[in-house]
Design an enzyme around this catalytic site. Structure first.
Site, short mmCIF file in Angstrom:
data_model
loop_
_atom_site.label_atom_id
_atom_site.label_comp_id
_atom_site.label_asym_id
_atom_site.label_seq_id
_atom_site.Cartn_x
_atom_site.Cartn_y
_atom_site.Cartn_z
N ALA A 28 -5.40 -2.19 2.77
CA ALA A 28 -5.60 -3.20 1.85
C ALA A 28 -7.24 -3.49 2.03
O ALA A 28 -7.77 -3.99 0.71
CB ALA A 28 -4.89 -4.65 2.05
N TYR A 67 8.33 -11.91 2.35
CA TYR A 67 7.77 -11.21 1.04
C TYR A 67 8.65 -11.80 -0.20
O TYR A 67 7.64 -12.20 -1.16
CB TYR A 67 8.26 -9.69 0.74
N LEU A 122 3.34 -1.37 1.18
CA LEU A 122 4.47 -1.25 2.35
C LEU A 122 4.77 0.47 2.47
O LEU A 122 4.22 1.28 1.63
CB LEU A 122 5.95 -1.86 1.74
N LYS A 126 0.54 4.77 -3.46
CA LYS A 126 1.14 6.19 -3.56
C LYS A 126 1.82 6.48 -2.32
O LYS A 126 1.27 6.01 -1.44
CB LYS A 126 0.17 7.26 -3.86
N ARG A 183 4.15 7.85 9.06
CA ARG A 183 3.97 8.99 8.00
C ARG A 183 4.84 10.42 8.58
O ARG A 183 4.95 11.15 7.86
CB ARG A 183 2.42 9.37 7.78
#
Length: 327
Positions: free
Chosen positions: A17, A60, A76, A99, A167
């Site tokens: 961010a 949230y 997120l 993305k 990831r």
């Protein structure tokens, strides 16, 4: 909503961010990051203090209910993109979603349908697409300078040896094709000028059903071919390139993802070779300009949900061709 400024709330104290949104917003008179939420309120408060964000929310849901927020930035984990983009739309907020847009094409279509019904702006954060470099690549191909397309390709490979990273977590929508691969595919689609069919795909696995690298071959409606390479951990240590071969010439670009750091566009035809370099302004700044343009003035974006559905559809098919299941 303020008529001259988009007030943005950030879902999660995300590492991306500050680069992707907070810094660009400081230089954009039409954008202001006004709030952040995290599951741990203390973490959100620390993040807000560090980055000069005025309001801290402990959940949230609390952030989405804030009437002082016009739009939400959703960075997120991949598997949470659809859920919280839908929740933001339900709350009447515009969304800039990182993305890949969702975990798979079914989710992407669900979000696209909700976005259409809401009349709100939903934009996938393929920031590179808003930089003049991407526009220039498309312009050269469309001009006919390199002739009829024969083959297009893109590669995004970088080392991520921290295997505890999300990831590599399938449940959170991880995998090389989801992370680096969504960029490589998106660029291949831009250069190819259409929606490709997946001919074949080969994955290298970190663990069952989680790819650390992916290669795919494609064919486009115009009969030209395409290929992509993506990796988080493979023999391709660092590769950020794209190219288009035509019957009259070729273009090659280095670093299409972060052109502000450094980039080089090379055009080769029968008349010779030239190198072009475009703006060093951050791609994230161009992206935020486009988001504000869409929210404040109703201008179309280059990465709408309909495009996201197309990208995710091909990603799903690449996983299937590689013998893996979509996320």
């Amino acid at each position: 909503m303020s008529t001259n400024k988009v007030r943005i709330g950030v879902l999660g104290a995300a590492r991306i961010a500050p680069t992707a949104l907070i810094a660009p917003a400081r230089d954009n008179a039409e954008a202001e990051v006004v709030a952040v939420a995290a599951r741990d309120r203390g973490r959100a408060a620390e993040y807000a203090a560090k980055h000069g964000i005025a309001t801290v929310h402990g959940s949230y849901e609390e952030l989405l209910a804030d009437p002082g927020i016009d739009a939400v930035y959703n960075p997120l984990p991949n598997a949470l993109h659809a859920q919280w983009t839908l929740a933001a739309l339900d709350a009447g907020k515009h969304v800039l979603c990182e993305k890949p847009f969702t975990s798979n094409a079914v989710e992407a279509q669900t979000v696209a349908d909700a976005a259409d019904k809401s009349g709100l702006v939903v934009m996938e954060a393929f920031h590179y697409r808003y930089h003049p470099l991407a526009a220039r690549l498309a312009e050269i191909i469309e001009s006919g300078e390199i002739g009829t397309l024969k083959h297009v390709q893109a590669a995004l490979c970088f080392p991520l040896p921290k295997f505890s990273d999300i990831r590599y977590n399938r449940e959170l929508g991880g995998g090389a094709m989801m992370d680096a691969g969504c960029y490589a595919l998106h660029m291949t689609r831009l250069l190819g000028g259409g929606e490709p069919t997946v001919v074949s795909a080969q994955a290298k696995l970190h663990k069952p059903d989680v790819d650390r690298a992916m290669k795919a071959t494609l064919v486009f409606p115009g009969a030209h071919t395409g290929s992509l390479v993506a990796s988080l951990w493979s023999s391709d240590i660092l590769k950020i390139t794209a190219s288009a071969q035509g019957d009259k010439g070729r273009i090659d670009v280095f670093n299409f993802v972060q052109p502000q750091a450094y980039h080089r566009l090379t055009v080769r035809t029968a008349t010779g070779k030239r190198v072009e370099r475009l703006s060093r302004r951050p791609s994230y700044s161009y992206q935020l300009d486009a988001f504000c343009d869409a929210v404040l003035r109703g201008r179309p974006v280059l990465t709408p949900p309909s495009d996201s559905v197309r990208n995710m559809t091909v990603i799903d098919e690449i996983y299937r061709k590689a013998g893996l299941s979509p996320r």
